[in-house]
Design an enzyme around this catalytic site. Structure first.
Site, PDB file in Angstrom:
ATOM      1  N   SER A 142       1.821  -0.750  -2.792  1.00 22.68           N
ATOM      2  CA  SER A 142       1.090  -0.191  -3.932  1.00 22.68           C
ATOM      3  C   SER A 142       0.163  -1.249  -4.492  1.00 22.68           C
ATOM      4  CB  SER A 142       2.074   0.258  -5.015  1.00 22.68           C
ATOM      5  OG  SER A 142       1.397   0.527  -6.232  1.00 22.68           O
ATOM      6  N   TYR A 158       9.267  -0.928 -10.563  1.00 24.56           N
ATOM      7  CA  TYR A 158       8.614  -0.360  -9.383  1.00 24.56           C
ATOM      8  C   TYR A 158       7.740  -1.402  -8.696  1.00 24.56           C
ATOM      9  CZ  TYR A 158       5.382   2.597  -6.685  1.00 24.56           C
ATOM     10  OH  TYR A 158       4.620   3.149  -5.690  1.00 24.56           O
TER      11      TYR A 158
END
Length: 257
Positions: A142, A158
């Protein structure tokens, strides 16, 4: 015949990757967790165009199931394609969601770790003996974990796991190079997927109002689509990327540029 294993291919980036690989003549073993219907849609889309695909259920957050999954893969390789190895692995499974630092529970932290970091680590370890020399791996990370990425409050757990995956990708690339296996990561920006959070709420379907805001922050003027990322992953696995390893490619359309 070249064969890929795409983890988490019942929707979104994983589904696109499986279909893009099939268009390039690669057979696909794809996995799903809760979305069996989506996995069958992926298989149907591949078969409609003359490709070959098999869907298997896998919970990446449960590493104790990996030996049994490996045996399923061995059986499919043997019985379906009369092979004992595969060529490509895409570690894509995951879930989204946010929690402010002070509200992040150990339970949520551990779930992120099991699915986003521990899962890819030990699943790759389990499947590595079946991966052919000269094969390739792509780990889906990401842009929230990139040093140049936008730091948005609420994603500390995350992004920490995705940052660990980025480091892991480099070490995999170093260690697996002795077998000619290339390892790269891709870091998508905001992408229109079904990625659910820990409560099962589905991303942009549940919060469509954030799309214009994200598009306004993106240099190319829109949010990403699964094919924007899937095509990059397929390219990184292919022969045209044979001299690329240990890299992390941001695929974000210039998000926060």
């Amino acid at each position: 015949m070249r064969i890929a294993i795409v983890i988490g291919a019942s929707s979104g980036i994983g589904q696109s990757t499986a279909i893009q690989l099939a268009k390039r003549g690669t057979a696909v073993i794809l996995t799903y967790s809760g979305n069996q219907a989506g996995a069958q849609d992926t298989v149907a889309a591949i078969e409609k165009d003359g490709g070959a695909a098999v869907a298997l259920r896998l919970d990446v957050g449960r590493s104790e199931t990996f030996p049994a999954f490996r045996e399923q893969v061995v059986a499919i390789l043997r019985d379906t394609w009369q092979q004992d190895t595969f060529d490509y692995l895409v570690n894509n499974a995951g879930f989204g969601g946010m929690a402010m630092f002070e509200d992040t529970t150990e339970e949520l932290f551990d779930k992120f770790m099991r699915v986003l970091l521990k899962g890819p680590y030990f699943l790759t370890q389990a499947l590595l003996p079946l991966l052919t020399d000269g094969g390739a791996i792509v780990n889906v990370s990401s842009n929230s974990a990139l040093p140049t990425g936008l730091v948005d409050a609420g994603y500390s757990a995350y992004a920490t796991m995705k940052g660990g995956l980025n480091v892991l990708s480099r070490y995999m690339a170093k260690e697996f190079a002795t077998r000619g296996i290339r390892v790269n990561a891709v870091s998508p920006g905001p992408t229109r997927t079904r990625l659910a959070d820990s409560s099962g709420v589905v991303g942009f379907e549940a919060y469509p109002e954030v799309i214009p805001m994200l598009a306004a922050k993106t240099a190319l003027g829109r949010i990403g689509e699964p094919d924007d990322v899937g095509m990059v992953i397929a390219t990184l696995l292919g022969e045209e990327s044979r001299w690329i390893t240990g890299q992390n490619i941001e695929v974000s359309g210039g998000f926060d540029l």
